[in-house]
Design an enzyme around this catalytic site. Structure first.
Site, short mmCIF file in Angstrom:
data_model
loop_
_atom_site.label_atom_id
_atom_site.label_comp_id
_atom_site.label_asym_id
_atom_site.label_seq_id
_atom_site.Cartn_x
_atom_site.Cartn_y
_atom_site.Cartn_z
N ARG A 40 0.83 -1.22 0.00
CA ARG A 40 0.00 0.00 0.00
C ARG A 40 0.86 1.27 0.00
O ARG A 40 0.49 2.26 -0.62
CB ARG A 40 -0.95 -0.01 1.19
CG ARG A 40 -2.14 -0.92 0.97
CD ARG A 40 -3.07 -0.92 2.14
NE ARG A 40 -4.37 -1.45 1.76
CZ ARG A 40 -5.34 -1.74 2.61
NH1 ARG A 40 -5.15 -1.55 3.90
NH2 ARG A 40 -6.48 -2.20 2.18
N LYS A 202 -12.73 -9.70 8.92
CA LYS A 202 -13.67 -8.57 9.08
C LYS A 202 -15.07 -9.00 8.65
O LYS A 202 -15.64 -8.49 7.69
CB LYS A 202 -13.20 -7.39 8.24
CG LYS A 202 -11.92 -6.75 8.76
CD LYS A 202 -11.53 -5.55 7.91
CE LYS A 202 -10.27 -4.89 8.41
NZ LYS A 202 -9.82 -3.81 7.52
N GLY A 356 -5.59 -5.94 2.17
CA GLY A 356 -4.20 -5.86 2.63
C GLY A 356 -3.63 -7.22 2.96
O GLY A 356 -2.51 -7.55 2.55
N GLY A 379 -12.43 -4.20 1.50
CA GLY A 379 -13.84 -3.81 1.52
C GLY A 379 -14.20 -2.88 0.37
O GLY A 379 -15.27 -3.00 -0.23
P1 ADP Z 1 -8.09 -8.49 3.99
O1 ADP Z 1 -7.05 -7.63 4.67
O2 ADP Z 1 -7.51 -9.31 2.91
O3 ADP Z 1 -9.29 -7.68 3.57
P2 ADP Z 1 -9.18 -9.29 6.55
O4 ADP Z 1 -8.53 -8.09 7.17
O5 ADP Z 1 -10.67 -9.34 6.56
O6 ADP Z 1 -8.64 -9.54 5.08
O7 ADP Z 1 -8.73 -10.62 7.34
C1 ADP Z 1 -7.40 -11.07 7.37
C2 ADP Z 1 -7.14 -11.84 8.64
O8 ADP Z 1 -8.08 -12.88 8.81
C3 ADP Z 1 -5.80 -12.52 8.63
O9 ADP Z 1 -4.94 -11.83 9.49
C4 ADP Z 1 -6.10 -13.97 9.12
O10 ADP Z 1 -5.21 -14.41 10.13
C5 ADP Z 1 -7.50 -13.85 9.66
N1 ADP Z 1 -8.24 -15.12 9.60
C6 ADP Z 1 -8.43 -15.93 8.53
N2 ADP Z 1 -9.10 -17.03 8.86
C7 ADP Z 1 -9.36 -16.96 10.18
C8 ADP Z 1 -10.00 -17.82 11.13
N3 ADP Z 1 -10.52 -18.98 10.77
N4 ADP Z 1 -10.06 -17.41 12.42
C9 ADP Z 1 -9.52 -16.22 12.78
N5 ADP Z 1 -8.89 -15.38 11.96
C10 ADP Z 1 -8.81 -15.74 10.66
C1 3PG Z 2 -8.59 -1.77 4.88
O1 3PG Z 2 -7.58 -2.19 5.47
O2 3PG Z 2 -9.41 -2.52 4.32
C2 3PG Z 2 -8.79 -0.29 4.78
O3 3PG Z 2 -7.65 0.41 5.17
C3 3PG Z 2 -10.00 0.16 5.61
O4 3PG Z 2 -9.80 -0.12 6.97
P1 3PG Z 2 -11.07 -0.27 7.92
O5 3PG Z 2 -11.78 -1.54 7.52
O6 3PG Z 2 -10.55 -0.31 9.34
O7 3PG Z 2 -11.96 0.94 7.68
MG MG Z 3 -6.98 -6.80 6.60
#
Ligand code: ADP
Ligand code: 3PG
Ligand code: MG
Length: 400
Positions: A40, A202, A356, A379
């Protein structure tokens, strides 16, 4: 209508406020915060360097984590300022506060080409509340505004939306333009079959977009912590897995809607479970039949699930992937995520990776250059593909 672009601006000698998404994955090493993937930050460099070359004073605003309006040291952007310094080979001043005297004084001494990073905008509750007073305080620090934070463009916050009311001009940065070109212009509509893979942590953020995506996607494959919520909704025991209890009704509704619409909605048929989230902890496989025992939790999709998902991927023409399928940061729980990354790399479909942590996983697998497009938005890319207008884009000036 088209939005104003950075290239339309006359920035020479001006203070340009740039919203960037520096919400990078980090880990603690020897008591210090280390950035584990700087995609990023690197993706923001074209905008930062364009502005510097055109004689602007570059004032960067960003959020980091979710400190919820509190100044919490572990969410300080200081390590990011230090890292940015090494990437642009020019000092990066770090303002220990986001608004007020501290940044004002630093900015008053800036020369064209200089760069300042403000402290985490989310140290103030006014940021996420999109408070007008806070937006005005931010706007005072600059003359024009550029939004390059595609990853945060789905948030209507003070630094992504509210601020545009208080500056003369607000434009898209180069990264914002690139993301919109790939994810909006080139993918409208996506070639079918369109397969969406969703995982990560998330859940409450992402589960809501599934319904809208069902109007566009032919199949949706679920993994990560999100899968637990679906298992629980179906009455499968999830032990101590991470579940979003207030989303169970929504999960049931989504399963019903998928049936009515004829969308293939795949939840894992098995999972890797453990009693302890650490490398080397004993694991076993749980299935929809056995469920997860008390004291155990699901940390990855299981081998049978991987196989089913691979089949879906092989037949797709467009694939959107957001959210790791397991806790891939720990090698024992990373097999599902890396197998899916490999399946995407082997596919001839248009492959788009967003988020990310998902991008980090693809890079760790060494497969980034096998993907069609790597988005800095998680998101944000989901909401865009769902057909929503992003508040951070909508708020920018029109190009006349
Ligand atoms: P992204 O950044 O790709 O949008 P998220 O921030 O939603 O994805 O989620 C990423 C995190 O989800 C990772 O750090 C991973 O460790 C966690 N994760 C994945 N599967 C599980 C699970 N079964 N239980 C808890 N955490 C998880
Ligand atoms: C992300 O990591 O998806 C963006 O930086 C937005 O972060 P946020 O889900 O905490 O608003
Ligand atoms: Mg993330």
């Amino acid at each position: 209508m088209a939005k104003l672009s950075l290239r339309d601006l006359d920035v020479s000698g001006k203070r340009v406020l740039v919203r960037v998404d520096f919400n990078v994955p980090t880990e603690e090493r020897d008591g210090k915060i280390a950035i584990t993937d700087d995609t990023r930050i690197r993706e923001s460099l074209p905008t930062i360097q364009w502005l510097r070359e055109h004689g602007a004073k570059v004032i960067l605003m960003a959020h980091f984590g979710r400190p919820k309006g509190q100044a919490i040291e572990k969410y300080s952007l200081r390590p990011v300022a230090d890292h940015l310094h090494t990437l642009i080979d020019h000092p990066v001043a770090f303002a220990h506060d986001t608004i007020g005297k501290i940044p004002e004084e630093i900015i008053a001494h800036m020369q064209p080409g200089d760069v300042t990073l403000l402290q985490n905008v989310r140290f103030y509750a006014g940021e996420e509340a999109n408070d007008e007073m806070f937006a005005q305080e931010l706007a005072r620090l600059g003359d024009v505004y550029v939004n390059d934070a595609f990853g945060a463009a789905h948030r209507a916050h003070a630094s992504t939306a509210g601020i545009t009311k208080f500056v003369r001009q607000s434009a898209m940065g180069l990264l914002m333009e690139k993301e919109l070109k790939h994810l909006k212009d080139e993918l409208d509509p996506p070639a079918k079959p369109f397969v969406v893979i969703m995982g990560g942590s998330k859940v409450s953020d992402k589960i809501g977009v599934i319904k809208a995506l069902m109007q566009k996607a032919n199949s949706i494959l679920i993994g990560g912590a999100m899968a637990n919520t679906f298992w629980k909704a179906e009455g499968i025991n999830v032990g101590s897995s991470r579940v979003e209890a207030d989303k169970l009704d929504l999960a049931r509704e989504l399963l019903d809607v998928a049936k009515q619409r004829g969308v293939e909605f795949l939840v894992p048929s098995d999972a890797v479970v453990t009693q302890d989230i650490r490398a080397g902890a004993p694991t076993k496989i749980a299935s929809v039949q056995t469920g997860v025992e008390d004291g155990w939790q699901a940390v990855d999709v299981g081998p049978a699930t991987v196989e089913r998902y691979q089949q879906q991927i092989a037949g797709a023409r467009t694939i959107l992937w957001n959210g790791p399928l397991g806790i891939f940061e720990i090698p024992d729980f990373s097999k599902g995520t890396f197998a899916i990354a490999q399946a995407l790399a082997d596919s001839d479909a248009t492959t788009i990776i967003g988020g990310g942590d998902s991008v980090t996983a693809v890079k760790q697998a060494g497969l980034a250059d096998k993907m069609t497009f790597i988005s800095t938005g998680g998101g944000a890319s989901l909401e865009l593909l769902e057909g929503k207008e992003l508040p951070g884009v909508a708020a920018l000036s029109e190009r006349s």
